[in-house]
Design an enzyme around this catalytic site. Structure first.
Site, PDB file in Angstrom:
ATOM      1  CD  GLU A 105       0.015  41.542  11.145  1.00 37.21           C
ATOM      2  OE1 GLU A 105      -0.934  41.648  11.943  1.00 37.21           O
ATOM      3  OE2 GLU A 105       1.173  41.229  11.513  1.00 37.21           O
ATOM      4  CE  LYS A 148      -2.769  39.517  14.851  1.00 33.19           C
ATOM      5  NZ  LYS A 148      -1.744  40.596  14.779  1.00 33.19           N
ATOM      6  CB  CYS A 178       0.861  38.484  13.041  1.00 34.32           C
ATOM      7  SG  CYS A 178       2.424  39.128  13.690  1.00 34.32           S
TER       8      CYS A 178
END
Length: 296
Positions: free
Chosen positions: A48, A117, A159
């Protein structure tokens, strides 16, 4: 088998600075090193925000549209080394909105994955860490499936997405052999949950889990945990990095998935008469591989 044949993977844990051009040059150097050390590598994974520091000021400063310098670089890496690339993430500017976005390319340079995301990292742990990602980014709206030619399907999250098991469940029930999470945990949540979450998603779904992070640069305020790792379907950690710049190598084996699923046959024992199948009707995004090469 969901994984058609063994897949050799390299995880590249970068150590970004504030110099984007230097960072991208270093990425290319690390890829060259990986492909020299392990020329049999078939998939490269980045973390990331692999090319910039973490922090709102850096996201806004280095945000770019797609196509742009980083998407073109990832595409060129794929074509130059004839390797599949899971491109970590960067701040994507789309109209007046920023997304935390990961792009993936097959070995001919075709884009095969585009994940924004989904879940924003908005937390407040008193006296330890406070973050509000939603002040900068807008969340994506679909679960992402990536068809990797010759191997099979992988799912992707970024994440904080790993804390929501639904994305991994959706992927595994669409015959994914792996969940990929470009990530950047911090030194508060990392020691507590990094490997635990990776192992949990692997065991729950009987798939490989890959978490790739940037390394920790003490010059910046966000204390990145690092520790990129690969977990097999039984929950065993195969390889794990430290907190600096590093390259990890491993091989994903079809039989590791098949044998664990034979021994503990979760898929045939699910009780959708008792609870809902969350993969039924889920919004998924999957880019079909094109017949001709393209730059993006």
């Amino acid at each position: 088998m969901v994984l058609a044949k063994p897949l050799n993977v390299a995880l590249i844990q970068t150590l970004p600075t504030v110099d984007l051009e230097a960072n991208l040059k270093r990425v290319d150097e690390l890829v060259e090193k990986a492909m020299t050390e392990k020329p049999e590598t078939e998939m490269i994974v980045f973390g990331e925000h692999f090319s910039t520091p973490l922090g709102k000021e850096y996201y806004e400063k280095f945000a770019e549209e797609v196509p742009g310098p980083r998407s073109e670089m990832l595409c060129n890496i794929a074509k130059k080394y004839k390797v599949n690339v899971i491109g970590g993430s960067f701040a994507e500017k789309y109209k007046d909105t920023l997304y935390n976005t990961s792009l993936s390319f097959d070995k001919t340079g075709n884009m095969i994955g585009y994940h924004r995301k989904v879940h924003m990292f908005d937390i407040d742990i008193p006296n330890k860490i406070t973050a509000k990602e939603s002040d900068t980014f807008t969340g994506g709206t679909s679960a992402t499936l990536i068809k990797v030619p010759e191997f099979g399907v992988v799912g992707e999250g970024i994440c904080y997405d790993i804390r929501f098991p639904e994305l991994a469940a959706i992927a595994s029930r669409n015959d994914a052999f792996c969940m990929l999470y470009p990530s950047a945990f911090n030194t508060t949540t990392g020691p507590l949950h990094w490997s635990l979450l990776a192992r949990s998603r692997a065991i729950d779904n009987q798939v490989y889990v890959i978490m790739c992070s940037p390394g920790r640069n003490p010059d910046f305020s966000y204390p990145v945990y690092g520790h990129s790792l690969i977990v097999d379907p039984s929950g065993k950690i195969l390889v794990e990095a430290g907190d600096g710049e590093e390259i990890l190598y491993s091989t994903l084996e079809p039989e590791a998935i098949a044998s664990f699923r034979r021994n503990i046959p979760l898929e045939t024992q699910r009780r959708f008469d008792v609870y809902k199948d969350i993969s039924d009707g889920a919004v998924t995004a999957c880019i079909e591989v094109q017949d001709t090469d393209s730059d993006n």
